[in-house]
Scaffold this motif. Structure first.
Motif, PDB file in Angstrom:
ATOM      1  N   GLN A   1      38.106  46.683  47.748  1.00 31.87           N
ATOM      2  CA  GLN A   1      37.258  45.060  47.603  1.00 31.87           C
ATOM      3  C   GLN A   1      35.657  45.336  47.725  1.00 31.87           C
ATOM      4  O   GLN A   1      35.231  46.161  48.409  1.00 31.87           O
ATOM      5  CB  GLN A   1      37.734  44.450  48.781  1.00 31.87           C
ATOM      6  CG  GLN A   1      37.272  43.004  48.851  1.00 31.87           C
ATOM      7  CD  GLN A   1      37.769  42.200  47.603  1.00 31.87           C
ATOM      8  OE1 GLN A   1      38.907  42.653  47.265  1.00 31.87           O
ATOM      9  NE2 GLN A   1      37.328  41.009  47.263  1.00 31.87           N
ATOM     10  N   VAL A   2      35.064  44.877  46.791  1.00 28.46           N
ATOM     11  CA  VAL A   2      33.383  44.738  46.737  1.00 28.46           C
ATOM     12  C   VAL A   2      32.948  43.460  47.450  1.00 28.46           C
ATOM     13  O   VAL A   2      33.354  42.388  47.097  1.00 28.46           O
ATOM     14  CB  VAL A   2      33.113  44.981  44.955  1.00 28.46           C
ATOM     15  CG1 VAL A   2      31.601  44.997  44.837  1.00 28.46           C
ATOM     16  CG2 VAL A   2      33.849  46.164  44.500  1.00 28.46           C
ATOM     17  N   VAL A  24      25.214  45.545  47.564  1.00 30.96           N
ATOM     18  CA  VAL A  24      26.848  45.569  47.173  1.00 30.96           C
ATOM     19  C   VAL A  24      27.452  46.663  47.752  1.00 30.96           C
ATOM     20  O   VAL A  24      27.147  47.766  47.802  1.00 30.96           O
ATOM     21  CB  VAL A  24      26.723  45.882  45.701  1.00 30.96           C
ATOM     22  CG1 VAL A  24      28.168  45.755  45.270  1.00 30.96           C
ATOM     23  CG2 VAL A  24      26.069  44.658  45.043  1.00 30.96           C
ATOM     24  N   SER A  25      28.695  46.560  48.445  1.00 31.83           N
ATOM     25  CA  SER A  25      29.584  47.365  49.046  1.00 31.83           C
ATOM     26  C   SER A  25      30.455  48.078  48.005  1.00 31.83           C
ATOM     27  O   SER A  25      31.516  47.555  47.904  1.00 31.83           O
ATOM     28  CB  SER A  25      30.221  46.947  50.367  1.00 31.83           C
ATOM     29  OG  SER A  25      31.208  45.817  49.786  1.00 31.83           O
ATOM     30  N   ALA A  26      30.148  48.931  47.222  1.00 32.88           N
ATOM     31  CA  ALA A  26      30.824  49.602  46.126  1.00 32.88           C
ATOM     32  C   ALA A  26      30.550  50.901  46.042  1.00 32.88           C
ATOM     33  O   ALA A  26      29.486  51.384  45.991  1.00 32.88           O
ATOM     34  CB  ALA A  26      30.666  48.842  44.846  1.00 32.88           C
ATOM     35  N   TYR A 110      31.757  37.940  35.348  1.00 33.02           N
ATOM     36  CA  TYR A 110      31.495  38.639  36.603  1.00 33.02           C
ATOM     37  C   TYR A 110      32.739  38.410  37.871  1.00 33.02           C
ATOM     38  O   TYR A 110      33.227  37.107  38.226  1.00 33.02           O
ATOM     39  CB  TYR A 110      30.238  37.783  37.340  1.00 33.02           C
ATOM     40  CG  TYR A 110      28.907  38.207  36.344  1.00 33.02           C
ATOM     41  CD1 TYR A 110      28.873  37.539  35.427  1.00 33.02           C
ATOM     42  CD2 TYR A 110      28.326  38.990  36.832  1.00 33.02           C
ATOM     43  CE1 TYR A 110      27.862  37.729  34.449  1.00 33.02           C
ATOM     44  CE2 TYR A 110      26.918  39.484  36.135  1.00 33.02           C
ATOM     45  CZ  TYR A 110      26.850  38.759  34.828  1.00 33.02           C
ATOM     46  OH  TYR A 110      25.710  39.163  34.129  1.00 33.02           O
ATOM     47  N   VAL A 111      33.146  39.455  38.188  1.00 32.52           N
ATOM     48  CA  VAL A 111      34.198  39.490  39.266  1.00 32.52           C
ATOM     49  C   VAL A 111      34.014  39.201  40.640  1.00 32.52           C
ATOM     50  O   VAL A 111      35.042  39.206  41.134  1.00 32.52           O
ATOM     51  CB  VAL A 111      35.287  40.949  38.641  1.00 32.52           C
ATOM     52  CG1 VAL A 111      35.768  40.633  37.383  1.00 32.52           C
ATOM     53  CG2 VAL A 111      34.376  42.010  38.919  1.00 32.52           C
ATOM     54  N   TYR A 112      33.038  39.603  40.947  1.00 33.81           N
ATOM     55  CA  TYR A 112      32.445  39.736  42.426  1.00 33.81           C
ATOM     56  C   TYR A 112      31.331  38.605  42.723  1.00 33.81           C
ATOM     57  O   TYR A 112      30.349  38.896  41.843  1.00 33.81           O
ATOM     58  CB  TYR A 112      32.314  41.144  42.951  1.00 33.81           C
ATOM     59  CG  TYR A 112      33.533  42.002  42.849  1.00 33.81           C
ATOM     60  CD1 TYR A 112      33.315  43.126  41.940  1.00 33.81           C
ATOM     61  CD2 TYR A 112      34.699  41.671  43.653  1.00 33.81           C
ATOM     62  CE1 TYR A 112      34.544  43.903  41.633  1.00 33.81           C
ATOM     63  CE2 TYR A 112      35.705  42.483  43.455  1.00 33.81           C
ATOM     64  CZ  TYR A 112      35.582  43.681  42.561  1.00 33.81           C
ATOM     65  OH  TYR A 112      36.690  44.429  42.446  1.00 33.81           O
TER      66      TYR A 112
END
Length: 123
Positions: A1-2, A24-26, A110-112
């Motif tokens: 999960q981002v 961003v946590s990715a 945009y997904v996140y």
């Protein structure tokens, strides 16, 4: 999960500047194109700026072109929105968003999304 977390919003006077940040946590932050959107009270959310994963391509809404600058630091998993010469009409909640491929104003790409940060510009 981002996860995306915006910061840097606040109350400022017209003509001044603010810099928004979005962490961003990715694992592969550089693989995501990033965008900034804003939503003013009673209005729909609209595109502000976008940047490719490498940072080599940027696009802006006409309303902010020449005043706002989007950038990113892939080593820090962070994208920025430098806002200069702020106007009262820039007042809005600002959101950052991540897309798997480069996109501009199409929000569905945009997904996140982050939770947003409030920017208020007084006259």
């Amino acid at each position: 999960q981002v996860h995306l977390v915006e910061s840097g919003g606040g109350l400022v006077q017209a003509g001044t500047s603010l810099r928004l940040s979005c962490v961003v946590s990715a694992r592969t932050f550089s693989s995501y194109a990033m965008g900034w959107f804003r939503q003013a009270p009673g209005k729909a959310r609209v595109f502000v700026a976008s940047i490719s994963g490498s940072g080599g391509r940027t696009d802006y809404a006409d309303s902010v072109k020449g005043r706002f600058t989007i950038s990113r630091d892939n080593a820090k998993n962070t994208t920025y929105l430098q806002m200069n010469s702020l106007k009262p009409e820039d007042t809005a909640v600002y959101y950052c968003a991540a897309s798997i491929y480069y996109s501009k104003q199409y929000q569905g790409d945009y997904v996140y999304w982050g939770q947003g940060t409030q920017v208020t510009v007084s006259s």
